[in-house]
Design a protein around this motif. Structure first.
Motif, PDB file in Angstrom:
ATOM      1  N   VAL A 101      27.874  58.781  19.743  1.00  0.00           N
ATOM      2  CA  VAL A 101      27.162  58.690  18.463  1.00  0.00           C
ATOM      3  C   VAL A 101      27.850  59.592  17.444  1.00  0.00           C
ATOM      4  O   VAL A 101      28.208  60.726  17.751  1.00  0.00           O
ATOM      5  CB  VAL A 101      25.690  59.167  18.617  1.00  0.00           C
ATOM      6  CG1 VAL A 101      24.937  59.007  17.294  1.00  0.00           C
ATOM      7  CG2 VAL A 101      24.982  58.409  19.726  1.00  0.00           C
ATOM      8  N   SER A 102      28.040  59.063  16.224  1.00  0.00           N
ATOM      9  CA  SER A 102      28.446  59.931  15.116  1.00  0.00           C
ATOM     10  C   SER A 102      27.602  59.558  13.903  1.00  0.00           C
ATOM     11  O   SER A 102      27.067  58.445  13.835  1.00  0.00           O
ATOM     12  CB  SER A 102      29.938  59.748  14.812  1.00  0.00           C
ATOM     13  OG  SER A 102      30.189  58.392  14.483  1.00  0.00           O
ATOM     14  N   GLY A 103      27.451  60.484  12.986  1.00  0.00           N
ATOM     15  CA  GLY A 103      26.735  60.157  11.742  1.00  0.00           C
ATOM     16  C   GLY A 103      25.229  60.288  11.834  1.00  0.00           C
ATOM     17  O   GLY A 103      24.515  59.756  10.991  1.00  0.00           O
ATOM     18  N   ASP A 104      24.729  61.014  12.827  1.00  0.00           N
ATOM     19  CA  ASP A 104      23.278  61.233  12.934  1.00  0.00           C
ATOM     20  C   ASP A 104      22.869  62.257  11.868  1.00  0.00           C
ATOM     21  O   ASP A 104      22.554  63.405  12.165  1.00  0.00           O
ATOM     22  CB  ASP A 104      22.960  61.726  14.361  1.00  0.00           C
ATOM     23  CG  ASP A 104      21.540  62.219  14.500  1.00  0.00           C
ATOM     24  OD1 ASP A 104      20.662  61.709  13.773  1.00  0.00           O
ATOM     25  OD2 ASP A 104      21.301  63.126  15.331  1.00  0.00           O
ATOM     26  N   GLU A 105      22.919  61.831  10.604  1.00  0.00           N
ATOM     27  CA  GLU A 105      22.762  62.768   9.484  1.00  0.00           C
ATOM     28  C   GLU A 105      21.701  62.265   8.509  1.00  0.00           C
ATOM     29  O   GLU A 105      21.526  61.063   8.352  1.00  0.00           O
ATOM     30  CB  GLU A 105      24.111  62.894   8.749  1.00  0.00           C
ATOM     31  CG  GLU A 105      25.203  63.404   9.683  1.00  0.00           C
ATOM     32  CD  GLU A 105      26.586  63.380   9.039  1.00  0.00           C
ATOM     33  OE1 GLU A 105      26.704  62.862   7.918  1.00  0.00           O
ATOM     34  OE2 GLU A 105      27.525  63.877   9.681  1.00  0.00           O
ATOM     35  N   PHE A 106      21.029  63.190   7.851  1.00  0.00           N
ATOM     36  CA  PHE A 106      19.976  62.803   6.908  1.00  0.00           C
ATOM     37  C   PHE A 106      20.470  62.843   5.468  1.00  0.00           C
ATOM     38  O   PHE A 106      21.461  63.512   5.153  1.00  0.00           O
ATOM     39  CB  PHE A 106      18.750  63.716   7.064  1.00  0.00           C
ATOM     40  CG  PHE A 106      19.016  65.179   6.857  1.00  0.00           C
ATOM     41  CD1 PHE A 106      19.185  65.703   5.565  1.00  0.00           C
ATOM     42  CD2 PHE A 106      19.096  66.060   7.936  1.00  0.00           C
ATOM     43  CE1 PHE A 106      19.430  67.044   5.372  1.00  0.00           C
ATOM     44  CE2 PHE A 106      19.348  67.409   7.744  1.00  0.00           C
ATOM     45  CZ  PHE A 106      19.522  67.905   6.459  1.00  0.00           C
ATOM     46  N   THR A 107      19.764  62.125   4.600  1.00  0.00           N
ATOM     47  CA  THR A 107      19.919  62.250   3.144  1.00  0.00           C
ATOM     48  C   THR A 107      18.519  62.245   2.548  1.00  0.00           C
ATOM     49  O   THR A 107      17.709  61.387   2.907  1.00  0.00           O
ATOM     50  CB  THR A 107      20.711  61.065   2.558  1.00  0.00           C
ATOM     51  OG1 THR A 107      21.999  61.030   3.157  1.00  0.00           O
ATOM     52  CG2 THR A 107      20.863  61.199   1.052  1.00  0.00           C
ATOM     53  N   VAL A 108      18.236  63.211   1.688  1.00  0.00           N
ATOM     54  CA  VAL A 108      16.921  63.270   1.038  1.00  0.00           C
ATOM     55  C   VAL A 108      17.125  62.959  -0.438  1.00  0.00           C
ATOM     56  O   VAL A 108      17.847  63.671  -1.130  1.00  0.00           O
ATOM     57  CB  VAL A 108      16.282  64.674   1.186  1.00  0.00           C
ATOM     58  CG1 VAL A 108      14.878  64.685   0.560  1.00  0.00           C
ATOM     59  CG2 VAL A 108      16.232  65.105   2.650  1.00  0.00           C
ATOM     60  N   GLU A 109      16.505  61.864  -0.902  1.00  0.00           N
ATOM     61  CA  GLU A 109      16.663  61.459  -2.289  1.00  0.00           C
ATOM     62  C   GLU A 109      15.364  61.741  -3.040  1.00  0.00           C
ATOM     63  O   GLU A 109      14.313  61.217  -2.686  1.00  0.00           O
ATOM     64  CB  GLU A 109      16.991  59.971  -2.334  1.00  0.00           C
ATOM     65  CG  GLU A 109      17.601  59.515  -3.628  1.00  0.00           C
ATOM     66  CD  GLU A 109      17.899  58.017  -3.581  1.00  0.00           C
ATOM     67  OE1 GLU A 109      18.555  57.555  -2.628  1.00  0.00           O
ATOM     68  OE2 GLU A 109      17.432  57.314  -4.486  1.00  0.00           O
ATOM     69  N   THR A 110      15.455  62.585  -4.051  1.00  0.00           N
ATOM     70  CA  THR A 110      14.272  62.895  -4.853  1.00  0.00           C
ATOM     71  C   THR A 110      14.427  62.236  -6.215  1.00  0.00           C
ATOM     72  O   THR A 110      15.436  61.599  -6.507  1.00  0.00           O
ATOM     73  CB  THR A 110      14.091  64.424  -5.023  1.00  0.00           C
ATOM     74  OG1 THR A 110      15.032  64.883  -6.008  1.00  0.00           O
ATOM     75  CG2 THR A 110      14.324  65.160  -3.714  1.00  0.00           C
ATOM     76  N   THR A 111      13.412  62.407  -7.076  1.00  0.00           N
ATOM     77  CA  THR A 111      13.488  61.769  -8.390  1.00  0.00           C
ATOM     78  C   THR A 111      14.622  62.352  -9.224  1.00  0.00           C
ATOM     79  O   THR A 111      15.122  61.707 -10.138  1.00  0.00           O
ATOM     80  CB  THR A 111      12.158  61.941  -9.147  1.00  0.00           C
ATOM     81  OG1 THR A 111      11.657  63.236  -8.879  1.00  0.00           O
ATOM     82  CG2 THR A 111      11.150  60.909  -8.715  1.00  0.00           C
ATOM     83  N   ASP A 112      15.032  63.596  -8.931  1.00  0.00           N
ATOM     84  CA  ASP A 112      16.078  64.179  -9.776  1.00  0.00           C
ATOM     85  C   ASP A 112      17.243  64.785  -8.996  1.00  0.00           C
ATOM     86  O   ASP A 112      18.063  65.497  -9.559  1.00  0.00           O
ATOM     87  CB  ASP A 112      15.459  65.226 -10.731  1.00  0.00           C
ATOM     88  CG  ASP A 112      14.697  66.292  -9.970  1.00  0.00           C
ATOM     89  OD1 ASP A 112      14.804  66.324  -8.723  1.00  0.00           O
ATOM     90  OD2 ASP A 112      13.988  67.081 -10.613  1.00  0.00           O
ATOM     91  N   SER A 113      17.308  64.531  -7.679  1.00  0.00           N
ATOM     92  CA  SER A 113      18.443  65.098  -6.935  1.00  0.00           C
ATOM     93  C   SER A 113      18.659  64.316  -5.646  1.00  0.00           C
ATOM     94  O   SER A 113      17.875  63.432  -5.301  1.00  0.00           O
ATOM     95  CB  SER A 113      18.178  66.571  -6.602  1.00  0.00           C
ATOM     96  OG  SER A 113      17.144  66.655  -5.641  1.00  0.00           O
TER      97      SER A 113
END
Ligand code: ZN
Length: 711
Positions: free
Chosen positions: A62-74
Motif C-alpha cells: 500500500v502507498s498513499g494512505d494519506e488524508f486531505t482536509v478541505e475547508t471553506t478557505d484552506s
C-alpha cells in the motif's frame, strides 16, 4: 512525505501489538496483527504500508494512505502536516498530526478475531471553520494478479452509476481485500489501482470542537468454491420501478458478500430481540388521522384481531398517535404526552400483550397528511429552503420552506426532548422513523441530496445531506441510550440509504415495500429474492431485513384483497429470511378463522425456533423457476434447512453436511427429518455427504438436522 518530528515523540515506542502467538521483533515497522490480518505501518509517516491477508497467505503493498482536509478557505495536504506522535496501544495505532491550525488524530483499530481493520480521523482546529470535504485515505495497492473493482449500491431506480455507496474489492488469485467508507453517501472514486476514500461533510465546525469523521474499513477475505458456481440471479428491478435500471456491471462474489456481511454484523451488533412479527397499522385498516371515540374503539378491535393471529408488535398507524394538530401547536416548553384516546388504545394494546411502536417524525408533523405542518411555527428560521428548486420533483417543491431543517441544533434539541418525553411515558417498546430530509413522505433522499440555503444551521449553506444524516444517527442513538431494550425500526430515509444508516437500529423496511400480491406462492418467492438482494447486494445482516407479507390495506375502501391459501409457503419464506417480519392485515374486513390459526401456528413455530432463525446461510441458487432455493439456519451441530420449489413440477434440492454449504459443524452421522409439509420423512447421512431431498411443486419444505442418536 510528512515532516519527521525531531525529538523523542516516537523514539522507543513499542511498535508491535500481537495477539496469540505472534512474535515481537523490535526491528520491524509498527504493526497491528491478529489471526486473520496484519497491518504494517511506516514509522516515519504513520501510514499503512502493507496489508497481510493471513486467510489466504497473500500480502498487498500500500502507498498513499494519506488524508486531505478541505475547508471553506484552506486545504491541508498530508505532506504539509507534521507527525507529532505515533504509538501502538492495545489493538490500536494512533498517529497525531498538525498543520495549518488543524489537529488530526488518526486511529487504526484491528480487534481480535476481526477480518477487517478500521481507520478513523478526529479533527479539530483553533478557529471556527467550514468543513467542506475530506479525503480519509487514497491508497494505491499492488499485488500479483490484482484487479480492483468498484461496486456501487444500494441499487434502486436511480440512474446507473449514481448509487450512493461504494465498496472497492481488490481481487487476487486466492482471495482479496475490500475497502470503503462506513457512510451512506460517500464521494469515493477509483483510478486504476488507486482508491480515493472521501466524502463531503459540508459542516460548520466551532473552534476546538472535535469532529469524528466516518470510519474507513480495510478487510480481507479468502476465495471459496461458491465463487465459481454458476448461480441463477434475477435482474434487480423493484415492482414499484417502471424502468428497468441497468444492472450493476459488477456484482460481489459470494465470498466478498459474505465478508462484507460478517463485517456489517460485527459493526452493527447481534440481534437484540427474539421473533418480532409486527403489524403495520397504516396498512392494516387502522386510523391514519386523529382518533375519535368511534375510531379508537374500532382500532381496539383491530388489536384483538392481531392478538388472535399471534402478532405481538404493532407499528403505530399514525405519526405522533395521530395528534397532528397538537404537534402543530407544540411550543418551546410544550411536552409531548399521548392524549386520552391514544392512551385508551395503548392501554388496550398492553392488555392484549401487543408492543406498540412510537412513530415520531423528524421535520414535519405529518408528511402524509394535508393537516401536517412544520414544527414550531414561532421559529421561521428553523425552516428548510433549498437553494434551488430547479429540476426537483413536485413533492420537494411543495415542501420547500414548509418543513424544518433537521440539521439545526436548536430545533434538533427541541425535537429530541419531545421524543424523550414520548418514550418516558413508558407506553412504547419500539421506536421508528420515516420520511425524508426534505420533509416529504420519502422517496428522494438517495436520488436528490438535501440542500438548505440557511447560513444559521449546522451545515454550510447548500449541501445539508450529511448534516441531516448525522442528526438522524444522533436521534436514533439517543433513543437507544434512553431505552436500551427498545426495538428500533427504520423506514425512510435508511431503507433507501442502506446499511451504513442503521447504527443502533434493529430492523429496516424491506425493498418489497408495496406489499405482496394475490398469490402467496409468488409472494413467497419475491420475499426471498428481495431479502437476498438486501444481504448479498446491500450487505445487510439478514436479521435487519424486515420481510413484508400480504397486500396493503391502507385504503380501507378498496375491495377485499386477502390472498387466502398457501400461507404455508409465504410464512416459511418470510421466516427463513429474518426474525423481523412486517405484516399488512385486513384487521377490519377480517380473514377466515383458519387463516388466523395458520398465521399464529407459524409465528409460534418461529418463536420456538428463534435461535436458529437468528443465523442464515443461503444455498447458492436464487428463487427462480426450475430451481430449488433455500437457506440453512444451523447453530453448531443442529438446526434447520428450508427448501423452496417455485416450480409447477416436483424438483430435487440439495445441500452438503458441511460448514461451507450450510454452516454445520461436527463429525459423524446426522439425522435429517422433514417437519413440513408431511412430517416424518427422514434420512441419515454423515458429515461431508450431500443430501438430496425431493420438494413437491410450489412447496416449502422444512427440515430439522441433528446428530443421529445411533450412528
Ligand atoms: Zn438547514
Amino acid at each position: 512525505m510528512v515532516k519527521v518530528p525531531v525529538g523523542p515523540a516516537i523514539a522507543g515506542a513499542l511498535w508491535v501489538v500481537a495477539f496469540g502467538c505472534a512474535h515481537m521483533d523490535a526491528t520491524e515497522f509498527p504493526r497491528l496483527e491478529n489471526e486473520k490480518q496484519a497491518l504494517h505501518f511506516d514509522d516515519k509517516s504513520g501510514t499503512l504500508k502493507t496489508v497481510q491477508n493471513k486467510l489466504c497467505g497473500e500480502t498487498y503493498e500500500v502507498s498513499g494512505d494519506e488524508f486531505t482536509v478541505e475547508t471553506t478557505d484552506s486545504r491541508l495536504e498530508f505532506r504539509d502536516a507534521t507527525l507529532t506522535a505515533l504509538k501502538v496501544r492495545g489493538d490500536a495505532l494512533e498517529a497525531h498530526y498538525r498543520g495549518g491550525g488543524v489537529e488530526v488524530q488518526v486511529t487504526y483499530t484491528l480487534r481480535r478475531d476481526r477480518h477487517f481493520a478500521e481507520k478513523r480521523l478526529v479533527l479539530s482546529a483553533n478557529r471556527d471553520w467550514g468543513f467542506r470535504r475530506i479525503v480519509l485515505s487514497q491508497p494505491r495497492f499492488a499485488a500479483p494478479g490484482l484487479e480492483i473493482v468498484r461496486y456501487r449500491y444500494p441499487q434502486f431506480g436511480r440512474p446507473p452509476g449514481t448509487e450512493p455507496i461504494s465498496t472497492f474489492f481488490g481481487r487476487t488469485p486466492n482471495g482479496g481485500f475490500f475497502t470503503g467508507v462506513e457512510m451512506p453517501f460517500d464521494a469515493s472514486s477509483l483510478n486504476s489501482r488507486q482508491v480515493v476514500l472521501s466524502y463531503a461533510p459540508s459542516l460548520k465546525v466551532k473552534a476546538r470542537e472535535k469532529v469524528r469523521c466516518e470510519p474507513v474499513y480495510f478487510g480481507v477475505y479468502r476465495r471459496r468454491a461458491a465463487d465459481n458456481l454458476p448461480v441463477s440471479q434475477p435482474p434487480i428491478r423493484l415492482p414499484s420501478q417502471k424502468a428497468q435500471p441497468a444492472p450493476s456491471e459488477v456484482l460481489p462474489l459470494p465470498s466478498e458478500s459474505e465478508a462484507m456481511v460478517a463485517m456489517s454484523s460485527a459493526i452493527l451488533g447481534p440481534p437484540r430481540h427474539g421473533l418480532v412479527p409486527m403489524a403495520c397499522g397504516w396498512h392494516c385498516e387502522m386510523e391514519q388521522g386523529t382518533y375519535t371515540e368511534q375510531s379508537v374503539e374500532g382500532d381496539m378491535k383491530s388489536l384483538d384481531f392481531l392478538a388472535e393471529c399471534g402478532v405481538d408488535w404493532l407499528s403505530d398507524s399514525h405519526p405522533w398517535g395521530g395528534e397532528t394538530e397538537k404537534m402543530n401547536a407544540l411550543g418551546a416548553g410544550g411536552r409531548y404526552a399521548p392524549g386520552a384516546l391514544v392512551r385508551r388504545f395503548l392501554d388496550h394494546a398492553r392488555q392484549r400483550g401487543i408492543k406498540v411502536v412510537m412513530w415520531p417524525t423528524m421535520n414535519h408533523t405529518h408528511p402524509w397528511s394535508a393537516k401536517g405542518a412544520p414544527f414550531r411555527a414561532d421559529q421561521p428560521g428553523w425552516l428548510m429552503t433549498p437553494q434551488t428548486l430547479e429540476g426537483k420533483p413536485d413533492a420537494i417543491k411543495r415542501r420547500a420552506g414548509k418543513a424544518n431543517c433537521f440539521a439545526n441544533r436548536p430545533f434538533f434539541e427541541w425535537l429530541a426532548r419531545v421524543n424523550r418525553d414520548g418514550l418516558a411515558t413508558g407506553y412504547y417498546k419500539a421506536w421508528a422513523m420515516d420520511g425524508s430530509f426534505f420533509g416529504d413522505g420519502g422517496w428522494f433522499t438517495t436520488v436528490i441530496p438535501a440542500d438548505c440555503a440557511s447560513a444559521q444551521h449546522d451545515h454550510l449553506p447548500g449541501d445539508s445531506n450529511y448534516a441531516c444524516q448525522r442528526a438522524l444517527d444522533e436521534l436514533i442513538s439517543r433513543a437507544r441510550r434512553q431505552q436500551p431494550d427498545l426495538c428500533i425500526f427504520m423506514c425512510r430515509p435508511p431503507m433507501d440509504l442502506g446499511v451504513w444508516s442503521l447504527r443502533d437500529v434493529d430492523a429496516c423496511f424491506t425493498l418489497l415495500e408495496t406489499g405482496t400480491g394475490s398469490s402467496n406462492v409468488a409472494a413467497g418467492d419475491a420475499i426471498r429474492k428481495w431479502s437476498r438482494v438486501r444481504v448479498h447486494h446491500h450487505f445487510f445482516p439478514h436479521y435487519m431485513d424486515q420481510p413484508l407479507l400480504f397486500p396493503s390495506r391502507a385504503n380501507r375502501k378498496a375491495p377485499p384483497n386477502w390472498p387466502s391459501g398457501r400461507l404455508d409457503y409465504i410464512l416459511p419464506s418470510a421466516l427463513s429470511c429474518s426474525p423481523n417480519l412486517l405484516l399488512y392485515l385486513p384487521t377490519k374486513t377480517g380473514i377466515p378463522e383458519a387463516d388466523k390459526a395458520e398465521i399464529r401456528k407459524w409465528l409460534d413455530w418461529g418463536r420456538r425456533n428463534i435461535a436458529y432463525l437468528k443465523v442464515r446461510q443461503d444455498l447458492p441458487d436464487w428463487p427462480a423457476p426450475g430451481k430449488v432455493d433455500g437457506s440453512a439456519h444451523i447453530v453448531s451441530d443442529q438446526g434447520l434447512v428450508f427448501l423452496f420449489n417455485p416450480d409447477k413440477t416436483a424438483l430435487s434440492g440439495e445441500f452438503a453436511l458441511t460448514a461451507e454449504s450450510i454452516g454445520l459443524k461436527g463429525e459423524g452421522a446426522f439425522r435429517i427429518t422433514q417437519e413440513h409439509p408431511a412430517p416424518g420423512r427422514a434420512q441419515t447421512a454423515r458429515a461431508g455427504e450431500t443430501v438430496r431431498w425431493e420438494v413437491p411443486a410450489q412447496t416449502a419444505v422444512v427440515l430439522r438436522i441433528r446428530k443421529a442418536e445411533n450412528p
